[in-house]
Each structure stands twice: as structure tokens, then as C-alpha cells.
Design an enzyme around this catalytic site. Structure first.
Site, PDB file in Angstrom:
ATOM      1  N   GLN B 346       0.855  -1.180   0.000  1.00 27.17           N
ATOM      2  CA  GLN B 346       0.000   0.000   0.000  1.00 27.17           C
ATOM      3  C   GLN B 346       0.889   1.227   0.000  1.00 27.17           C
ATOM      4  OE1 GLN B 346      -2.649  -1.133   3.169  1.00 27.17           O
ATOM      5  NE2 GLN B 346      -4.340  -1.495   1.751  1.00 27.17           N
ATOM      6  N   THR B 513       2.102  -2.574   7.318  1.00 31.46           N
ATOM      7  CA  THR B 513       2.301  -4.025   7.265  1.00 31.46           C
ATOM      8  C   THR B 513       1.118  -4.645   6.523  1.00 31.46           C
ATOM      9  OG1 THR B 513       3.507  -3.800   9.327  1.00 31.46           O
ATOM     10  CG2 THR B 513       2.927  -6.024   8.693  1.00 31.46           C
ATOM     11  N   HIS B 514       0.900  -4.172   5.320  1.00 29.88           N
ATOM     12  CA  HIS B 514      -0.188  -4.693   4.493  1.00 29.88           C
ATOM     13  C   HIS B 514       0.403  -5.239   3.203  1.00 29.88           C
ATOM     14  CE1 HIS B 514      -2.883  -1.572   6.736  1.00 29.88           C
ATOM     15  NE2 HIS B 514      -2.575  -2.598   7.491  1.00 29.88           N
ATOM     16  N   ASN B 515       1.185  -6.313   3.352  1.00 30.11           N
ATOM     17  CA  ASN B 515       1.805  -6.964   2.198  1.00 30.11           C
ATOM     18  C   ASN B 515       0.807  -7.967   1.638  1.00 30.11           C
ATOM     19  OD1 ASN B 515       3.547  -6.836   4.794  1.00 30.11           O
ATOM     20  ND2 ASN B 515       5.008  -6.401   3.184  1.00 30.11           N
TER      21      ASN B 515
END
Lengths: 239, 587
Positions: B346, B513-515
Site C-alpha cells: 500500500q 504491514t499490508h503486504n
């Protein structure tokens, strides 16, 4: 940093230490025992653990220029920033024990982040040595802590701008490391040796670890007047 | 290697999806074992209120997160570069141990838009294929929002999410998000109470003609008992939420919502500090026989099972499939293969506004505490004049002003010395942030594979991440950041620090931490690793969970969708797969 039994067990797997360990099994009941918790070990002021006396004097002098004592409150030295850094460097932070430190080491692009083989403890030893060499070469044999405050600011500014050079270390990188650790020490919970009597929190008006601010949300835009509380309470509770 | 007695199901990773799927399958009568890489963690032991609020330990030194010494990945911006290990985590911070990232998350619990589920078809219908960015690999999800709605509802009611519906069965609701897809019922608990800064954001946004609403929050606005009988307490706005475990049982997490019911279930067993290194296959590679894992003493174990659920963090789901030889690895040069394909992320920015004569008190807050506008997210606005796809929500969050991290000063302030000290003291309680949280599309050059050089503690190759921001995302982010500046100005900021996102993508500063991606789901085995029920196309008794399933990333925090997908998948396993174990979709 705390070195708890459970974390030690995890470390033994990572570093091949001969600590007997078994994996935990979760079955039928939550694995809970009364009063089991992992608070950090409280830093007690006393002899330097990592720094030599000379290194400590330099770091304390830097602390007082980065965060000067003034009418707003204590400076970095009185706040314990050097004590904080000393204890941090003596622990897992100093050796980069939690980081990936396997070779090969290569110089990367800035976007690839930390690739330095030296952990912070080594960077401090080299950086303080280089700083001393830079100061004594430039100011008639005087170390950083023996300079006037104006000269000290001149040195720190030259480090920050990358103008101070010494073959012993990258002084610009070392300045960033120092600045980071100084502000960590000034604003971290006092349990780690800095932020003495929560002077950093008082400067900001941060009330600490009270853990319940429902009243603050219910009444917005009011100045908060209660004194701060830390993980170990307040200084007046301990005297 | 020692061989253990067989189980019906082995679950890899005991975070949100692992605990939910384990509990649902235990309740269906199966014997389930979960293998977790990290330690056991629980509220009274690991994050009681007199230990948890420790910024240095948890947020700065990252004690609560996965340590790179245990496992990391390598990174490069492009195929031409040599990847180097991420030696210290920065851009994203990964969970470790029981509860996974559900321990330290903020609790911003969103649904994706109906149009996000048919991203490619929708964008082509509205703008034409030529409007999509070059080299994109955007694809439709294999299910619709309408199909997912009951599972979103289920997860939200397990969590007790606090919020206000904007669309109930197609009826617009005042005070909620007017752009959201239709909900069958309102949130389980009312919205959180908003403080000074979110209030100023909402007022300014409304004056500009936008549509502010409270962030859907896993921080409880009031006490709540969930369908598993777990009881959550009201949030106290303690200020230590993101990057911390909650000592109050006020943040929905596997610990507070699922694990006590799961661990007491006679069908369940969990093993912590045990790292799965491989999913084992039959010689013809058509069936999984269980997993191999290594315990703390370095002892290797084989755990046979009929069904393998891959429930690690998304990045490590992809690595496990690559290490196990399940599915064809993606080759970006030939644009063939699927495992590791469509990694996305993101793009986030922030505007710090500095104000006079106000007490923001942002140290009183919670992870999902704040007001939002969704006017510039997804396809909620006409993109034709702008030349980019995707979007971002804009937020006036009060997610903690922790003193080591959150001390912004107006532009031009020195970084140390007497002047720094003075301005820092003046600014600390008079600063508010307007953030943007934006989508990233999938592209041919953004992918995951195994690194040729660097190894983990077991000698297995680390995963290699190849990723950079593309022109489409930088353009979109700049447009949305400019809208954030307008709001900050309307809030009355006397000066601003505007953090536009520039390329190249860097792993150093924290972003999100939006992998996503790597084990993408879809209807075509040529462009997906798993089918619409999250079942491997190649090995039908392997199911994958998590954000690694997303074909590309939307402009919302992923956990709501990750939780919904876990309920969607486990229902398919229980009601369809168990009756007839085999492929649920013909390839």
C-alpha cells in the site's frame, strides 16, 4: 531489554546455546500461571557497563549539547541519556543480536536499508574514537568534552552536515546514531536509565502509562494537569 | 526425523486465520494440530497493563515482532539489482508467536468495496482497457462482494467491531460510510467516542463537502460478548495500541476472541516455538502428507495429516509453497508461473498540521480511533480526469502520540539543541495528522521468489522481494495527499509538514504491514495459485489463507477481508470438501 526465560529459550535455538528446551504444548487449558510476566529489568545507575570513563565523559558532553539544560528542564546528561545508551549497548541492541547478521555483507542502495557489519556497540567504539581524533587534531589536543559549548556545537554541526571527516569512522552516520539514541533515552520509560524523573515526558506534557484516558476523550481540548506516571510509578512513590 | 501420530488437520501458524479455521474444524469434529513458529503469548502474561505500555521495548526495539535473526527476506527495487537481506525490519513489522499480527494490529477493520472484487472488469467497463497502467496484472477476485458479505459479518461479530453502518441492505445511513457495500445489519457495537483532533478533521472534511464517518474499530466502544462466549471490555484510550498487545481485553485479537475457546476444545492441540520448514507431498506431488517442522532444540519432526492449512503471515505462506514445490514459481521475464506473482503493498502519506491554542491530547487514543473520509478511495470518484486508478481513504486518526516517535516539528526547526527543545515542547500537544492510506495495483515486475544467496537459520533460502512504486500509485498518492493538505488547512493549521511519497520504495521508514499477493486466488490456474475456495490448484488437500490471496491491494486495511476469507474457506472445507475430498473447482 528483558532477557526472559522464554526469550532465552528462543535465543538458544538461534545461536546454538546448550540450554535444554522443549516446545510448549497448548492443550485443554490455557498455559497460564499466577504472576508470570516479563517486565524489563530496571536500570540502576552505577558504574559504566560498556563505556570507558573517557567515552562516557564524551557521550555525556554530547548529551548536554543535543538536549541542553535550560529553563524548560534538565539536559541530556542529567536526564541519564549516557546511562541509557551504555546499558543499551551492553544488551542485545548493542550486539544486533535480534537482527539478521549473516554474511555476505555488501553495500546496497539506501532503499535496502541497514547493511553494516558493525553492530551499534562497535559503531560507538569506532565513532567515539574517531570523534576524539577529530577534536584533538583540530582543537590543540583537546577532547570533545574539554571544548567550549560553542566549539562542541561547531563539531556536532560539522558531523551532521558530513563536513567532519576522520579515517576511523563515518562521523555523519555516527551523528545520526547518537541523535537517535539520545532522544530514545530522553523519551523512553525511565526504567531504561534515561528520562530521569520523567523529565522528557514533563517537557512534552506526555502523561505516561496511566492506561485510562476515557475522561480525556469525553472532555476534548482541555489541558491535562495530572503528573506523569511511568512503569515503575512516580519518583515520590519511591522515596 | 521423528514421525508423530497422524491428525486430521495440521494448521501452519496460529494467528487470526489459523485460530479461526482450527476452531471451526474442531467444532466440526476433526482432530486439529496447529504448529506455531513463535512463542505462546497471552494477555495476563505478556502484555498486562503494567508491562505493555513500553514504547522502547515494543515499538522501537521491536520485542513483540518477528526478529530478523529468526527469519527475514531479501529485497531489491528491480530485477536488475542484487537483493540484500532486510537486516532490520522497518517498512513493515511482522508478527510472531501465537496471535500473529493480530496481537499488535491497530484494529482498523474494513470491508473492501464491491468494485474492488471485480477490479479489472469494472475499470475496463468504466474507463476502457487503455486506461489501466502499463505492465499491470490487475485481475478480478474469484468471488463477489455479495458472496463475501455474510463472512465479513461473521468476522465482525466475532471481533465485536465498533462502527456505524453507511449502507444497510441498500439504504443509506446517516453518519456511516456512504460508499460502502450493503450490509445485512449494523456493526455489533456503536462507534468509539471521538476526541479533539478527529473532531476537527470531521468538521473540516464536512465543510469541504466530503463525508466523514468513524473508523470501523476493533477497539471496543463498550463491553461485548462474542458468539464464542469471549468477553471484551471497553477501550480506555490508553494510547498503546498499534505495536502493543492490549492489557484490557479491549482490542479484538485471537487471544481475546478465539483462542480460549479453541484451546479448551478437546479436538485441538497447539505446539509453539516450532517452525514448519516444508509441506510434505506424495511422490507424484498430487497430495500433501503433512508437514515437517523443527523445534527449539533443532529436532526435526514429521506431522502427518489429511489436510494442510497454510495460515502463516502472507509473505511466509508464499515462501512455504516455494520451499515445498507446490505450484509453479512465477517467472517475471517469461511472465509465466503463479507462486510469488502479484505481490502488492500500500502507499501511505501523512500531513502534520501545527496549530495554535488547542490541546490535541493525542496520547489519549487507540489504534482504530479516528474519523475517515472515503470520497477518494477505490473507484468512489471519477478517475477519467486524473490518469490513474485506485485511491486512498483520508484519516484523522488518534492512534497514539508516543513520545519517542511522535514529536513532529514545523519545517525549518533544528533537529537538536535549545531551539529544537523549545519548539518540540510547544508543538507536541498542538499537532494533528491527516493520513492517506492508498491502494497498490499488481504489476509484472513486483513479485516474490527464493533468494539465490541468503539463507535462514536452517540453511533454507530466504524469500526475495522485488518491488517498487509505479507511476500510477505515486500519482494517485500525490492527488490524495493534496486533498489531505486541503483538510489540514480547513482545520486551521498555521503550518504544515507534507510527506509526499517519493520513489524508490524503501524498506527503511515504517509505512504499513499490508503486504499482499504471492498465493493469489482466482478462477484461472494460469494466473492464480488457489481457486475461489482458497484450495491449491495443484495439491487439493492444501488450503491457503491470508492477504497473500489478494490479487492486488485495495485502499483499506486487510484484516477484515482476511478474517472474512477464513470463514468463507473453512465453510467450504467443512460443507463441501470433507464430504468429497478432492478439487472443489475444475481447472
Amino acid at each position: 531489554m528483558p532477557s526472559t526465560r522464554r526469550r532465552l529459550l528462543a535465543a538458544s535455538a538461534l545461536f546454538g546455546l546448550a540450554i535444554p528446551a522443549t516446545a510448549r504444548t497448548l492443550k485443554e487449558a490455557l498455559p497460564w500461571s499466577p504472576n508470570e510476566a516479563y517486565p524489563p529489568e530496571r536500570v540502576v545507575p552505577g558504574p559504566w557497563v560498556f563505556f570507558t570513563a573517557g567515552e562516557a565523559a564524551t557521550v555525556e558532553a554530547i548529551a548536554d549539547r543535543v538536549i541542553p539544560a535550560d529553563e524548560l528542564g534538565p539536559g541530556g546528561k542529567e536526564a541519564g541519556c549516557a546511562v541509557f545508551i551504555d546499558r543499551q549497548l551492553a544488551g542485545p541492541y548493542g550486539t544486533s543480536a535480534w537482527l539478521y547478521m549473516r554474511p555476505p555483507f555488501a553495500r546496497g542502495t539506501p532503499s535496502q536499508g541497514l547493511q553494516d557489519e558493525d553492530p551499534p556497540a562497535v559503531q560507538y567504539r569506532k565513532g567515539l574514537g574517531a570523534l576524539t581524533s577529530y577534536c584533538t587534531g583540530r582543537y590543540g589536543g583537546r577532547r570533545f568534552e574539554a571544548l567550549t559549548p560553542q566549539q562542541q556545537d561547531e563539531v556536532l554541526t560539522a558531523m551532521e552536515k558530513g563536513e567532519a571527516k576522520d579515517p576511523g569512522a563515518d562521523l555523519r552516520g555516527f551523528f545520526e546514531q547518537l541523535l537517535n539514541n539520545m532522544t530514545e533515552g530522553f523519551f523512553a520509560d525511565p526504567i531504561y536509565g534515561g528520562n530521569k524523573d520523567m523529565c522528557g515526558w514533563r517537557l512534552l506534557g506526555f502523561p505516561g502509562t496511566r492506561y485510562d484516558y476515557r475522561e480525556v476523550i469525553a472532555a476534548p481540548n482541555q489541558k491535562y494537569t495530572l503528573p506523569p506516571v511511568a512503569l515503575t510509578g512516580r519518583p515520590e512513590w519511591m522515596r | 526425523m521423528r514421525r508423530l501420530p497422524a491428525k486430521d488437520v495440521v494448521v501452519i501458524g496460529l494467528g487470526w486465520t489459523g485460530s479461526i479455521m482450527a476452531l471451526e474444524l474442531c467444532r466440526a469434529g476433526l482432530d486439529v494440530v496447529a504448529i506455531e513458529r513463535g512463542p505462546w503469548r497471552d494477555t495476563p502474561t505478556d502484555f498486562p497493563p503494567n508491562v505493555a505500555p513500553d514504547e522502547l521495548r515494543n515499538s522501537i526495539r521491536q520485542d513483540i515482532f518477528l526478529r530478523p535473526a529468526q527469519e527475514t527476506l531479501t529485497f531489491r527495487n528491480s530485477l536488475e539489482q542484487t537483493a540484500l537481506p532486510i537486516r532490520r525490519f522497518g517498512s513493515f513489522l511482522l508478527g510472531n508467536g501465537v496471535g500473529g499480527s493480530g496481537v499488535h494490529w491497530n484494529g482498523q477493520t474494513w470491508r473492501f468495496l464491491p468494485t474492488d472484487f471485480r477490479a479489472r472488469s469494472h475499470l475496463i467497463e468504466r474507463y476502457g482497457e487503455g486506461f489501466l497502467p502499463p505492465d499491470n496484472t490487475i485481475q478480478d477476485w474469484p468471488m463477489s462482494y455479495e458472496e463475501m458479505e455474510p463472512y465479513y459479518d461473521r468476522f465482525e461479530y466475532v471481533c465485536g467491531i465498533s462502527g456505524k453502518a453507511g449502507n444497510l441492505k441498500g439504504e443509506r445511513q446517516e453518519g456511516g460510510n456512504p460508499f460502502e457495500g450493503a450490509r445485512q445489519r449494523d456493526y455489533p457495537t456503536p462507534p468509539m467516542r471521538q476526541g479533539q483532533a478527529p473532531g476537527m478533521f470531521a468538521k473540516a472534511a464536512a465543510e469541504l463537502g466530503f463525508h466523514p464517518f468513524p473508523c470501523p474499530s476493533a477497539n471496543m466502544s463498550q463491553a461485548y460478548t462474542n458468539p464464542y462466549g469471549m468477553r471484551l471490555a471497553p477501550c480506555t484510550y490508553c494510547g498503546f495500541c498499534e505495536r502493543f498487545g492490549c492489557g484490557n481485553y479491549s482490542k479484538s485479537s485471537p487471544q481475546s476472541c478465539v483462542l480460549p475457546a479453541l484451546i479448551r476444545h478437546p479436538g485441538f492441540e497447539g505446539r509453539t516455538d516450532c517452525q514448519v520448514t516444508k509441506i510434505n507431498l506424495t511422490p507424484d506431488r498430487k497430495r500433501a502428507t503433512g508437514v515437517t517442522y523443527v523445534d527449539l532444540q533443532g529436532q526435526e519432526w514429521e506431522q502427518p495429516a489429511e489436510l494442510v492449512l497454510v495460515c502463516a503471515y502472507g509473505l511466509f505462506n508464499t515462501r512455504l509453497l516455494l520451499l515445498s514445490g507446490i505450484g509453479q514459481p512465477y517467472d517475471p521475464v517469461r511472465n509465466e508461473g503463479v507462486v510469488g506473482r502479484n505481490y502488492a503493498y500500500q502507499i501511505t502519506t501523512g500531513v502534520n498540521g501545527f496549530f495554535d491554542n488547542v490541546e490535541m491530547n493525542l496520547w489519549a487514543g487507540a489504534g482504530a480511533h479516528g474519523m475517515i473520509i472515503d470520497d477518494f478511495n477505490g473507484d468512489n470518484f471519477d478517475h477519467a480526469p486524473h490518469g490513474f486508478v485506485g485511491g486512498a481513504y483520508l484519516a484523522g486518526y488518534a492512534t497514539n502520540a508516543r513520545p519517542i516517535t511522535a514529536r513532529p516539528t514545523p519545517p525549518g526547526t533544528p533537529r537538536w539543541g535549545a531551539q529544537w527543545k523549545k519548539v518540540t515542547a510547544e508543538s507536541y500537544n498542538r499537532t494533528a495528522n491527516v493520513g492517506t492510506h492508498g491502494s497498490v495495483m499488481s504489476y509484472r515486475g513486483s513479485y516474490l521468489d527464493l533468494d539465490p544467496t541468503y539463507k535462514d537459520q536452517f540453511g533454507l533460502p530466504l524469500m526475495r522481494l522485488t518491488f517498487d512504486f509505479h507511476e500510477n500509485e505515486l500519482k494517485m498518492s500525490r492527488y490524495c495527499t493534496d486533498r489531505a493538505v486541503e483538510i489540514a488547512r480547513a482545520m486551521g493549521a498555521k503550518s504544515m509538514q507534507v510527506g509526499y511519497r517519493q520513489g524508490p520504495y524503501s524498506v527503511v521508514p515504517y509505512q504499513t504491514t499490508h503486504n499482499t499477493g504471492g498465493t493469489v486466488m482466482g478462477n484461472d490456474p494460469k494466473t492464480s495459485v488457489v481457486n475461489r475456495y482458497t484450495q491449491s490448484w495443484d495439491v487439493p488437500n492444501v488450503f491457503v489463507s491470508g492477504a497473500s490471496l489478494f490479487p492486488q491491494n485495495a485502499g483499506y486495511n486487510p484484516t477484515g477481508t482476511v478474517g472474512a476469507l477464513a470463514y468463507w474457506a473453512v465453510e467450504a472445507i467443512r460443507d463441501r470438501y470433507l464430504k468429497n475430498p478432492g478439487r472443489l473447482v475444475d481447472a
